[in-house]
Design a protein around this motif. Sequence first.
Motif, PDB file in Angstrom:
ATOM      1  N   GLN A 171      17.839 -49.846  82.130  1.00 41.55           N
ATOM      2  CA  GLN A 171      18.841 -49.345  83.060  1.00 41.55           C
ATOM      3  C   GLN A 171      19.703 -48.250  82.441  1.00 41.55           C
ATOM      4  N   GLU A 172      19.549 -48.017  81.133  1.00 41.40           N
ATOM      5  CA  GLU A 172      20.357 -46.990  80.470  1.00 41.40           C
ATOM      6  C   GLU A 172      20.127 -45.626  81.114  1.00 41.40           C
ATOM      7  N   VAL A 173      18.857 -45.307  81.383  1.00 40.88           N
ATOM      8  CA  VAL A 173      18.523 -44.135  82.206  1.00 40.88           C
ATOM      9  C   VAL A 173      18.000 -44.704  83.520  1.00 40.88           C
ATOM     10  N   PRO A 174      18.785 -44.631  84.593  1.00 39.43           N
ATOM     11  CA  PRO A 174      18.502 -45.432  85.796  1.00 39.43           C
ATOM     12  C   PRO A 174      17.285 -45.013  86.608  1.00 39.43           C
ATOM     13  N   PHE A 175      16.692 -43.874  86.306  1.00 41.85           N
ATOM     14  CA  PHE A 175      15.490 -43.474  87.042  1.00 41.85           C
ATOM     15  C   PHE A 175      14.608 -42.592  86.171  1.00 41.85           C
ATOM     16  N   GLN A 176      13.356 -42.500  86.569  1.00 41.72           N
ATOM     17  CA  GLN A 176      12.405 -41.619  85.892  1.00 41.72           C
ATOM     18  C   GLN A 176      11.879 -40.609  86.899  1.00 41.72           C
ATOM     19  N   VAL A 177      11.733 -39.358  86.433  1.00 45.19           N
ATOM     20  CA  VAL A 177      11.271 -38.284  87.308  1.00 45.19           C
ATOM     21  C   VAL A 177       9.783 -38.044  87.070  1.00 45.19           C
ATOM     22  N   ASN A 178       9.027 -37.964  88.152  1.00 49.56           N
ATOM     23  CA  ASN A 178       7.577 -37.735  88.107  1.00 49.56           C
ATOM     24  C   ASN A 178       7.258 -36.437  88.838  1.00 49.56           C
ATOM     25  N   TYR A 179       6.189 -35.782  88.403  1.00 47.69           N
ATOM     26  CA  TYR A 179       5.827 -34.503  89.002  1.00 47.69           C
ATOM     27  C   TYR A 179       4.337 -34.471  89.322  1.00 47.69           C
ATOM     28  N   GLY A 180       3.977 -33.618  90.274  1.00 48.98           N
ATOM     29  CA  GLY A 180       2.575 -33.413  90.604  1.00 48.98           C
ATOM     30  C   GLY A 180       2.409 -32.143  91.426  1.00 48.98           C
ATOM     31  N   MET A 181       1.188 -31.616  91.470  1.00 47.14           N
ATOM     32  CA  MET A 181       0.933 -30.416  92.274  1.00 47.14           C
ATOM     33  C   MET A 181      -0.479 -30.503  92.855  1.00 47.14           C
ATOM     34  N   LYS A 198      11.653 -42.572  90.600  1.00 51.30           N
ATOM     35  CA  LYS A 198      11.535 -44.019  90.695  1.00 51.30           C
ATOM     36  C   LYS A 198      12.720 -44.644  89.968  1.00 51.30           C
ATOM     37  N   ALA A 199      13.495 -45.458  90.685  1.00 52.37           N
ATOM     38  CA  ALA A 199      14.697 -46.064  90.116  1.00 52.37           C
ATOM     39  C   ALA A 199      14.353 -47.346  89.363  1.00 52.37           C
ATOM     40  N   TRP A 200      15.180 -47.656  88.397  1.00 49.89           N
ATOM     41  CA  TRP A 200      15.049 -48.917  87.663  1.00 49.89           C
ATOM     42  C   TRP A 200      15.252 -50.081  88.622  1.00 49.89           C
ATOM     43  N   GLU A 201      14.549 -51.175  88.367  1.00 49.04           N
ATOM     44  CA  GLU A 201      14.752 -52.388  89.153  1.00 49.04           C
ATOM     45  C   GLU A 201      14.703 -53.607  88.238  1.00 49.04           C
ATOM     46  N   PRO A 202      15.498 -54.629  88.550  1.00 50.60           N
ATOM     47  CA  PRO A 202      15.547 -55.812  87.683  1.00 50.60           C
ATOM     48  C   PRO A 202      14.219 -56.550  87.692  1.00 50.60           C
ATOM     49  N   LYS A 203      13.835 -57.047  86.536  1.00 51.17           N
ATOM     50  CA  LYS A 203      12.596 -57.800  86.395  1.00 51.17           C
ATOM     51  C   LYS A 203      12.887 -59.157  85.757  1.00 51.17           C
TER      52      LYS A 203
END
Length: 573
Positions: A171-181, A198-203
């Motif tokens: 959760q320190e970095v609350p989301f990850q950025v993905n790319y595509g073309m 995509k946001a972090w979610e509790p597991k």
Amino acid sequence: MRTIIRHSSYLLLAIALSACVTQEQKESRKHTQKPTQTQQPLSAEQQKQLYNERQNRISRQKAQLQARKHLMTAEADSSQLAVFAAPQHITSGQLLYEPTLAGETYAELNQNSVKLVTENPVSTFSIDVDTGAYSNVRRILNQGLLPTKDAVRTEELLNYFDYGYAAPASQEVPFQVNYGMLQSPWNEHKHLLQIGIKAWEPKGDVQRADANLVFLIDVSGSMHSADKLPLLKKSLRMLSKQMTSRDKIAIVVYAGASGVVLEPTSASDLMAIERALEQLRAGGSTNGEAGIKLAYDMAHRGFIKEGINRIILATDGDFNVGIANTERLVELIERERENGVALSTLGFGTGNYNDHMMEQLANKGNGSYSYIDSLLEAKKVLVEELDSQLITVAKDVKIQVEFNPSRVSEYRLVGYENRTLAREDFNNDKVDAGEIGAGHTVTAIYEITLVESSDKSIDPLRYQKKAKATTNFSDEIGFVKLRYKQPKSSSSILVSEALTMDTLIKGEQATQDLKFAAAVIAFADKLHGSRYIKDFSYANIQTLVNNGKGADPHGLRAEFGQLVKLAEVLSES
């Protein structure tokens, strides 16, 4: 059971259609009876007009029958059957009537235009996690209608689906950025650039904060139909059962007057919650302002410090008395969000539905907007995605993309028309933007034209210097920056990344997901009557859906394919 439902639906439709034709035959006989002294024979032109009107009515009714029959006989899983089994515009013993969107309210929407990178290299917008437009469009299509273009917010159709984005590990970095073309399926000279969050979610054993929820329920006369208050009550029962003994639930209702049905109560007291929901009845006019004020009073009474404090407004959005305009209401919601109480909206019903109000209130309340058209949608939003609805992992999330003029000639941001920001707003922490909940997926797609393309939308200016590639950035398509705040912070954090061709090379699964995203864009543009997809047909869209459907564990992509087929049938009627 499936066969019984299908056959009974056909029987109702056949009876209704027969009744319509019989009535028209009676009307036709009136005009063909022997003229009296006060009745003149119809001219040839009048007879032709009467005949054409009758044929048009019959054609529309047959199109509705064909569309419903197509859906009922399609290969669908149990979830699709539940969504499509009961035509909403059939009432036993009545004629088949044409539903209408005339009483519904939508904000005007004009699609983003193509921008020339040498003139406008920077695009800035707020994220949007709402999905209400998708389920609302689905409801409209299931009624046998094509939606008005203002109802089709492309980003909300996109964000309804999961695209398998990589998620952050902590959760320190609350989301990850993905790319595509991907090369554009409808224009070989353009490409689709995908930015996915995509946001972090509790597991596992990670426990969410305690929640203090206030259900603010519209019980006015407009909420009496089965797809409004009865469905609303069933939906909130489902939500209540997901809560724990650490959570609190209160219920406030409003109509001509407002009142507290349930004081803040432990969510484990299901009997008290059930009794409160059971006594709800629809009647009276709608005084939304008084109800919202009382709901905030209850939210502060049950306020949980360091917890989740949220009002969930469930209504058709028909605020018809008690407030002169929405400005005072918006000011109240904005003030209360700063006091730690968020507001989300759940839309219900048809006929007088106010989509614009529902989206606007959720945006101002740091909440999300969903439209509930079935119990399955209620389960998706309030059970499967409960963490996303309650847990905010980042707020005021903004995206800014600077395109490299030596690599990209033109771009068009697909959707997000009512989320665009001024360039200077990106660095201004006073400017409000969208929130992202735990596990949320956000997708933004640009349609871009590379410099080497031979088919550009905009001619270059005569007197402007041509952009030259620099040694350091020659492989970069653009530079992406994101700003966000931690949920309890007032200062933003900046993350940035250069987009190179290597960054955009993805595996087979990612390409499959992007093809499906392209199908969603094409569908939205088709419903808009957009000029940007040219002559791309519903059949072409269906091919994209089939190529991008993938595993589809919940059947959502298959259901989308059925909606594409339904829209095609309706467009031909």
